[in-house]
Design an enzyme around this catalytic site. Structure first.
Site, mmCIF file in Angstrom:
data_model
loop_
_atom_site.group_PDB
_atom_site.id
_atom_site.type_symbol
_atom_site.label_atom_id
_atom_site.label_comp_id
_atom_site.label_asym_id
_atom_site.label_seq_id
_atom_site.Cartn_x
_atom_site.Cartn_y
_atom_site.Cartn_z
ATOM 1 N N GLU A 21 0.812 -1.215 0.000
ATOM 2 C CA GLU A 21 0.000 0.000 0.000
ATOM 3 C C GLU A 21 0.845 1.264 0.000
ATOM 4 O O GLU A 21 0.442 2.300 -0.532
ATOM 5 C CB GLU A 21 -0.921 -0.008 1.227
ATOM 6 C CG GLU A 21 -2.017 1.038 1.178
ATOM 7 C CD GLU A 21 -2.996 0.791 0.043
ATOM 8 O OE1 GLU A 21 -3.493 1.781 -0.526
ATOM 9 O OE2 GLU A 21 -3.257 -0.375 -0.281
ATOM 10 N N THR A 23 3.462 2.014 -1.643
ATOM 11 C CA THR A 23 4.003 2.414 -2.949
ATOM 12 C C THR A 23 2.947 2.443 -4.043
ATOM 13 O O THR A 23 3.221 2.876 -5.160
ATOM 14 C CB THR A 23 5.122 1.450 -3.402
ATOM 15 O OG1 THR A 23 4.596 0.107 -3.454
ATOM 16 C CG2 THR A 23 6.303 1.499 -2.448
ATOM 17 N N GLU A 86 -0.612 -13.164 -2.435
ATOM 18 C CA GLU A 86 -0.331 -12.930 -3.860
ATOM 19 C C GLU A 86 1.077 -13.414 -4.206
ATOM 20 O O GLU A 86 1.309 -14.010 -5.255
ATOM 21 C CB GLU A 86 -0.436 -11.439 -4.183
ATOM 22 C CG GLU A 86 -1.854 -10.912 -4.240
ATOM 23 C CD GLU A 86 -1.855 -9.435 -4.574
ATOM 24 O OE1 GLU A 86 -2.318 -9.098 -5.676
ATOM 25 O OE2 GLU A 86 -1.391 -8.643 -3.749
#
Length: 258
Positions: A21, A23, A86
């Protein structure tokens, strides 16, 4: 990044950027738009996940479909269990043929990601007692061992120059894939090279070339192959075919072509 990402490029010509979050609205956003401007299809989950659907459905499918993944490690990356999930999916996909992952160490060092030390260790600390902790640690170590870029040691840490370099390298990778010639098209590679040599692509002048031959001889096929070979070198490109048929099809034919 991955083909569905926290920034994603998906399909054979796509890249997926995967990032935390901290970047997403800065470095990752700039990289995302630079890739799109180059004509590289990029998937960004906060733009394309449909409302009402579970994020994992679209995101994991995009990761599977993506060819290239750019994983952007930052100080807060490991604080997100979603980013870590992820990452596990990306490392699994990376092992399959035709998938490549590149880590970018934005404001951390590779060893911090590999060993979950320093800022990365502090971010990961909240997950130590979770069931998936060991799986996530394995994915972090595996990703940190991949060849990638450490921002502060690349181009003196200049983000704009770094993004430009990254986009150029991804473009070359995609070009090597997309410029492959169908094995059934005997002699096509030689013909494409001949046409490209006539175009003198190193010259800044506008060039135009005509291909003449009987119907069905392969003129359009050759033109398409030349286009695929050269298109990644241009900021914008378009292949317009069947001009006569489309323009005569209806009163909107020429407008449709335009």
């Amino acid at each position: 990044m991955s083909s569905n990402k926290r920034l994603c490029l998906s399909d054979p010509s796509s890249v997926t950027p995967e990032a935390g979050e901290d970047t997403r609205k800065t470095f990752v956003d700039h990289l995302y738009h630079a890739l799109k401007d180059k004509g590289i299809y990029t998937y960004k989950d906060d733009e394309k996940i449909q409302k009402g659907k579970r994020i994992s459905d679209d995101l994991f499918k995009s990761i599977e479909d993506t060819k290239f993944y750019i994983i952007i490690f930052s100080k807060n990356y490991a604080s997100s269990s979603w980013c870590l999930e992820e990452l596990v999916k990306i490392t699994e996909s990376h092992k399959m043929s035709g998938h490549t992952a590149y880590p970018v160490f934005y404001d951390v060092e590779p060893t911090q990601v590999r060993k979950q030390s320093g800022a990365v260790g502090e971010a990961f600390a909240t997950h130590e007692n979770e069931e998936a902790a060991e799986k996530w640690k394995g994915a972090l170590k595996e990703a940190a061992d991949l060849a990638g870029w450490e921002l502060k040691n690349t181009l003196d840490g200049h983000e704009a120059r770094f993004i430009k370099k990254t986009v150029q390298e991804i473009s070359l990778e995609l070009r090597s894939i997309n410029s492959g010639f169908d094995e059934k098209l005997v002699g096509m590679e030689t013909r494409v090279k001949d046409v490209v040599s006539y175009l003198e692509t190193g010259n800044d002048e506008v060039r135009m070339i005509g291909i003449k031959g009987m119907g069905g001889a392969g003129k359009t096929t050759l033109a398409r192959a030349v286009f695929d070979h050269l298109s990644s070198d241009f900021e914008a490109n378009m292949f317009v075919e069947n001009v006569r048929e489309v323009s005569n099809a209806s009163m909107f034919g020429l407008k449709k072509l335009q």
